[in-house]
Design an enzyme around this catalytic site. Structure first.
Site, PDB file in Angstrom:
ATOM      1  N   HIS A 242      10.163 -33.681   4.527  1.00 56.55           N
ATOM      2  CA  HIS A 242       8.695 -33.728   4.589  1.00 56.55           C
ATOM      3  C   HIS A 242       8.050 -33.098   3.361  1.00 56.55           C
ATOM      4  CE1 HIS A 242       8.671 -34.850   9.014  1.00 56.55           C
ATOM      5  NE2 HIS A 242       8.038 -35.774   8.350  1.00 56.55           N
TER       6      HIS A 242
ATOM      7  N   GLU B  44      -8.642 -22.080  12.525  1.00 59.53           N
ATOM      8  CA  GLU B  44      -8.597 -22.898  11.306  1.00 59.53           C
ATOM      9  C   GLU B  44     -10.008 -23.415  11.039  1.00 59.53           C
ATOM     10  OE1 GLU B  44      -5.505 -25.792  10.816  1.00 59.53           O
ATOM     11  OE2 GLU B  44      -3.898 -24.329  11.226  1.00 59.53           O
TER      12      GLU B  44
ATOM     13  N   ASP C 173       0.957 -26.557  11.525  1.00 60.81           N
ATOM     14  CA  ASP C 173       0.134 -27.501  12.296  1.00 60.81           C
ATOM     15  C   ASP C 173       0.983 -28.620  12.891  1.00 60.81           C
ATOM     16  OD1 ASP C 173      -1.982 -26.040  11.489  1.00 60.81           O
ATOM     17  OD2 ASP C 173      -2.664 -27.448   9.947  1.00 60.81           O
TER      18      ASP C 173
HETATM   19  P1  FAD Z   1      12.405 -30.481   3.464  1.00 59.98           P
HETATM   20  O1  FAD Z   1      11.302 -31.236   2.855  1.00 59.98           O
HETATM   21  O2  FAD Z   1      13.580 -31.268   3.895  1.00 59.98           O
HETATM   22  O3  FAD Z   1      12.882 -29.301   2.488  1.00 59.98           O
HETATM   23  C1  FAD Z   1      11.958 -28.476   1.839  1.00 59.98           C
HETATM   24  C2  FAD Z   1      12.691 -27.566   0.825  1.00 59.98           C
HETATM   25  O4  FAD Z   1      13.475 -26.635   1.526  1.00 59.98           O
HETATM   26  C3  FAD Z   1      13.659 -28.320  -0.082  1.00 59.98           C
HETATM   27  O5  FAD Z   1      13.719 -27.684  -1.320  1.00 59.98           O
HETATM   28  C4  FAD Z   1      14.970 -28.203   0.650  1.00 59.98           C
HETATM   29  O6  FAD Z   1      16.081 -28.327  -0.225  1.00 59.98           O
HETATM   30  C5  FAD Z   1      14.856 -26.828   1.246  1.00 59.98           C
HETATM   31  N1  FAD Z   1      15.549 -26.691   2.524  1.00 59.98           N
HETATM   32  C6  FAD Z   1      15.461 -27.490   3.614  1.00 59.98           C
HETATM   33  N2  FAD Z   1      16.216 -26.995   4.605  1.00 59.98           N
HETATM   34  C7  FAD Z   1      16.767 -25.861   4.138  1.00 59.98           C
HETATM   35  C8  FAD Z   1      17.647 -24.899   4.695  1.00 59.98           C
HETATM   36  N3  FAD Z   1      18.110 -25.000   5.934  1.00 59.98           N
HETATM   37  N4  FAD Z   1      18.008 -23.854   3.924  1.00 59.98           N
HETATM   38  C9  FAD Z   1      17.549 -23.714   2.654  1.00 59.98           C
HETATM   39  N5  FAD Z   1      16.731 -24.610   2.080  1.00 59.98           N
HETATM   40  C10 FAD Z   1      16.342 -25.657   2.814  1.00 59.98           C
HETATM   41  N6  FAD Z   1       3.617 -26.615   6.181  1.00 59.98           N
HETATM   42  C11 FAD Z   1       3.011 -25.486   6.572  1.00 59.98           C
HETATM   43  O7  FAD Z   1       3.391 -24.400   6.160  1.00 59.98           O
HETATM   44  N7  FAD Z   1       1.966 -25.529   7.463  1.00 59.98           N
HETATM   45  C12 FAD Z   1       1.516 -26.689   8.002  1.00 59.98           C
HETATM   46  O8  FAD Z   1       0.603 -26.686   8.821  1.00 59.98           O
HETATM   47  C13 FAD Z   1       2.155 -27.898   7.602  1.00 59.98           C
HETATM   48  N8  FAD Z   1       1.750 -29.080   8.090  1.00 59.98           N
HETATM   49  C14 FAD Z   1       2.392 -30.211   7.717  1.00 59.98           C
HETATM   50  C15 FAD Z   1       1.982 -31.431   8.261  1.00 59.98           C
HETATM   51  C16 FAD Z   1       2.639 -32.591   7.925  1.00 59.98           C
HETATM   52  C17 FAD Z   1       2.197 -33.879   8.534  1.00 59.98           C
HETATM   53  C18 FAD Z   1       3.728 -32.545   7.009  1.00 59.98           C
HETATM   54  C19 FAD Z   1       4.462 -33.789   6.637  1.00 59.98           C
HETATM   55  C20 FAD Z   1       4.121 -31.358   6.447  1.00 59.98           C
HETATM   56  C21 FAD Z   1       3.462 -30.174   6.795  1.00 59.98           C
HETATM   57  N9  FAD Z   1       3.839 -28.948   6.260  1.00 59.98           N
HETATM   58  C22 FAD Z   1       3.202 -27.806   6.664  1.00 59.98           C
HETATM   59  C23 FAD Z   1       4.812 -28.877   5.164  1.00 59.98           C
HETATM   60  C24 FAD Z   1       6.204 -28.495   5.595  1.00 59.98           C
HETATM   61  O9  FAD Z   1       6.253 -27.132   5.920  1.00 59.98           O
HETATM   62  C25 FAD Z   1       7.111 -28.755   4.407  1.00 59.98           C
HETATM   63  O10 FAD Z   1       7.204 -30.121   4.204  1.00 59.98           O
HETATM   64  C26 FAD Z   1       8.462 -28.101   4.530  1.00 59.98           C
HETATM   65  O11 FAD Z   1       9.187 -28.474   3.390  1.00 59.98           O
HETATM   66  C27 FAD Z   1       9.253 -28.443   5.761  1.00 59.98           C
HETATM   67  O12 FAD Z   1       9.654 -29.751   5.808  1.00 59.98           O
HETATM   68  P2  FAD Z   1      11.177 -30.144   6.027  1.00 59.98           P
HETATM   69  O13 FAD Z   1      11.759 -29.365   7.126  1.00 59.98           O
HETATM   70  O14 FAD Z   1      11.214 -31.623   6.097  1.00 59.98           O
HETATM   71  O15 FAD Z   1      11.840 -29.627   4.674  1.00 59.98           O
END
Ligand code: FAD
Length: 501
Positions: free
Chosen positions: A94, A265, A152
């Site tokens: 994400h 918020e 969120d």
């Molecule tokens: P990824 O995108 O898969 O990874 C993010 C980063 O972390 C990359 O660099 C990856 O290599 C690393 N990573 C992933 N897993 C691990 C692990 N286990 N150990 C070490 N590194 C790791 N964020 C907020 O803070 N508040 C919000 O309200 C919020 N709302 C959102 C709403 C939507 C609709 C979306 C799409 C995103 C939102 N986000 C929000 C953002 C979200 O927190 C980030 O996208 C975050 O990266 C988590 O997504 P992911 O788990 O898919 O991580």
């Protein structure tokens, strides 16, 4: 002259076949590692894209680990001798700009490591790194307990948000998600499997929290739990005056737990954007649309108070406080009484709606910022009014709400601005493939205006490509950040999509 119909047919066939044509470079793992590397076109295609839908980063292969030991084996091999390939943990992908990608390297699909175990005393849960927050909520709420700080959107992974910060409407009271972790299991870039906490391997613990995946892969996080309330009273109130809006927000985040709200918020309704009035009664919706038209911007304060039967009497007092002491436009308040789970999972309904309209998998050139309280009015005038409102149209949501800085721990890698009260800004625009450059240049102009007018912003979920921007971002923490990299990931294998090292 070229054969036009043939060219059109070939182009159509190529576009149609594109996902399966994504070619990865070859990685060969020795049999002794006993790891299965997925290289089929669909695994590669999924791992090449993210929610931002702007970049394509093609990995060499994907691993679905059945245990942390498999990740450790992979990293020990990759870091041994010559650097063989880089590695990125991927939660849900994400990210916005390829941060979870790895060109020609190995993606670790963290969703293969998911699970929640609640402690006997129900004070914490041990959660595997790839678990979605929504599943943490489901598992803990079954036992009447719950984490205390939420993003969120809950369909993001625990490891992914802890690598950033994990912010939302509970931060002002409970801190970001990184402030609510007791210990971690981490696999470093050298393949070592280490438990860490403020007492044990603390350098790794603080480095990894907000560490953008640079120091290790989180395979387990011990998350603080508290009582899970059953329901939420959820309010939105409208303001036409920015100062009245922020004054009320700031007062509410300074109030104590029992007399104040649990979640806060705020968002903007702008006359050049889509105004979603569906939270308000049908009879008010056209009046609200008129207000937005006549004022240009209407500010929406959003709060919630969580409760269950024993705490119901307090709710009456809080509702009284909200209705009697806040300066929203008279009459423009709406309240929904919803289950705690549905409140926290509210963005899923938006996702389903957007998916059904084909508007979820579009480019998302989002810009997330922290702005110090003393400069929020300058930001409002210089950015919201002078830039955003002057666009012909905006698509998406703009969030604006304050939080308490003392809920953050400076020893962690995550960066935030310095004042006691920090505004969280999300300019969450959707785009088409054609107008991405236009929205990106709008974002650039917002950052430029802030810099030129001395507004001390910090970006969140940022993607810099120049080292000097990272050095500036981390400021006095840069030296520790790079020392930790040398210590825990000296071959610079981990999360190269962040473009830091
Ligand atoms: P990824 O995108 O898969 O990874 C993010 C980063 O972390 C990359 O660099 C990856 O290599 C690393 N990573 C992933 N897993 C691990 C692990 N286990 N150990 C070490 N590194 C790791 N964020 C907020 O803070 N508040 C919000 O309200 C919020 N709302 C959102 C709403 C939507 C609709 C979306 C799409 C995103 C939102 N986000 C929000 C953002 C979200 O927190 C980030 O996208 C975050 O990266 C988590 O997504 P992911 O788990 O898919 O991580």
């Amino acid at each position: 002259m070229a054969n036009l119909p043939l060219m059109i047919t070939l182009t159509t066939v190529l576009i149609y076949l594109l996902p399966s044509c994504i070619k990865s470079s070859e990685i060969i793992l020795p049999k002794s590692l006993n790891l299965t590397l997925l290289t089929d076109p669909s695994a590669i295609s999924v791992a090449s894209h993210d929610f931002g839908n702007i970049t394509t980063v093609i990995p060499g292969g994907v691993i679905c680990p059945s245990s942390p030991a498999e990740i450790s084996r992979l990293l020990s091999y990759a870091s041994n001798g010559e650097r063989k390939f880089q590695v990125a943990a991927r939660g849900q992908g994400h990210s916005l700009m390829g941060q979870a990608g790895v060109p020609d390297g190995v993606i670790i699909n963290m969703t293969c490591l998911a699970g929640v175990v609640v402690s006997d005393d129900m004070k914490y849960a041990d959660v595997a790194g790839g678990t979605l927050w929504v599943d943490v909520l489901k598992k803990t709420a079954e036992k009447g307990v719950s984490p205390v700080s939420w993003t969120d959107y809950l369909h993001v992974s625990v490891g992914g948000t802890l690598s950033n910060a994990g912010i939302g409407g509970e931060v002002f009271r409970n801190g970001p998600q990184i402030s609510n972790v007791l210990e971690l299991d981490v696999i470093t870039g050298k393949g070592e499997m280490l438990a860490c906490s403020p007492q044990l391997n603390s350098e790794l613990f603080y480095g990894v929290l907000g560490g953008l995946g640079q120091f290790g892969i989180i395979t387990r996080a011990r998350i603080v739990l508290n009582h899970a309330p059953k329901r939420a009273k959820w309010f939105r109130m409208l303001y036409s005056d920015f100062t009245a809006f922020t004054k009320d927000q700031e007062r509410l985040i300074s109030m104590a737990n029992d007399t104040g709200v649990d979640y806060l918020e705020g968002q903007l309704f702008m006359s050049n954007g889509v105004v979603d009035t569906s939270f308000f009664p049908q009879s008010d919706q056209s009046k609200i649309a008129d207000l937005v038209k006549s004022h240009g911007i209407i500010y929406v304060l959003e709060v919630a108070k969580f409760y269950d039967d024993p705490t119901l009497p307090i709710i009456g007092q809080v509702v009284d406080m909200l209705t009697k002491t806040l300066s929203y436009l008279p009459g423009f308040i709406s309240m929904h009484d919803v289950a705690y789970f549905d409140f926290l999972n509210r963005v899923k309904a938006e996702e389903d709606k957007l998916r059904s309209l084909g508007l979820w998998e579009v480019p998302h050139p989002w810009l997330n910022l922290y702005v110090p309280k003393s400069q929020i009015l300058d930001f409002h005038n210089g950015v919201v009014k002078d830039i955003l409102l002057k666009q012909n149209s905006t698509s998406g949501l703009t969030l604006l709400y304050p939080s308490n800085r003392n809920k953050w721990d400076n020893r962690m890698s995550a960066m935030v601005t310095d004042e006691d009260v920090v505004y969280i800004i999300g300019i969450l625009q959707s785009a088409t493939p054609q107008n991405v450059p236009e929205v990106e240049s709008l974002n650039d102009s917002i950052i430029r205006v802030c810099k030129d007018s001395g507004i001390k912003i910090k970006q969140y979920l940022m993607h810099y490509t120049r080292k000097e921007d990272w050095v500036e971002h981390f400021g006095t923490k840069w030296s520790d950040f790079s020392k930790r990299k040398d210590l825990f990931d000296p071959k610079k294998l981990l999360s190269p999509g962040q473009d830091i090292f």
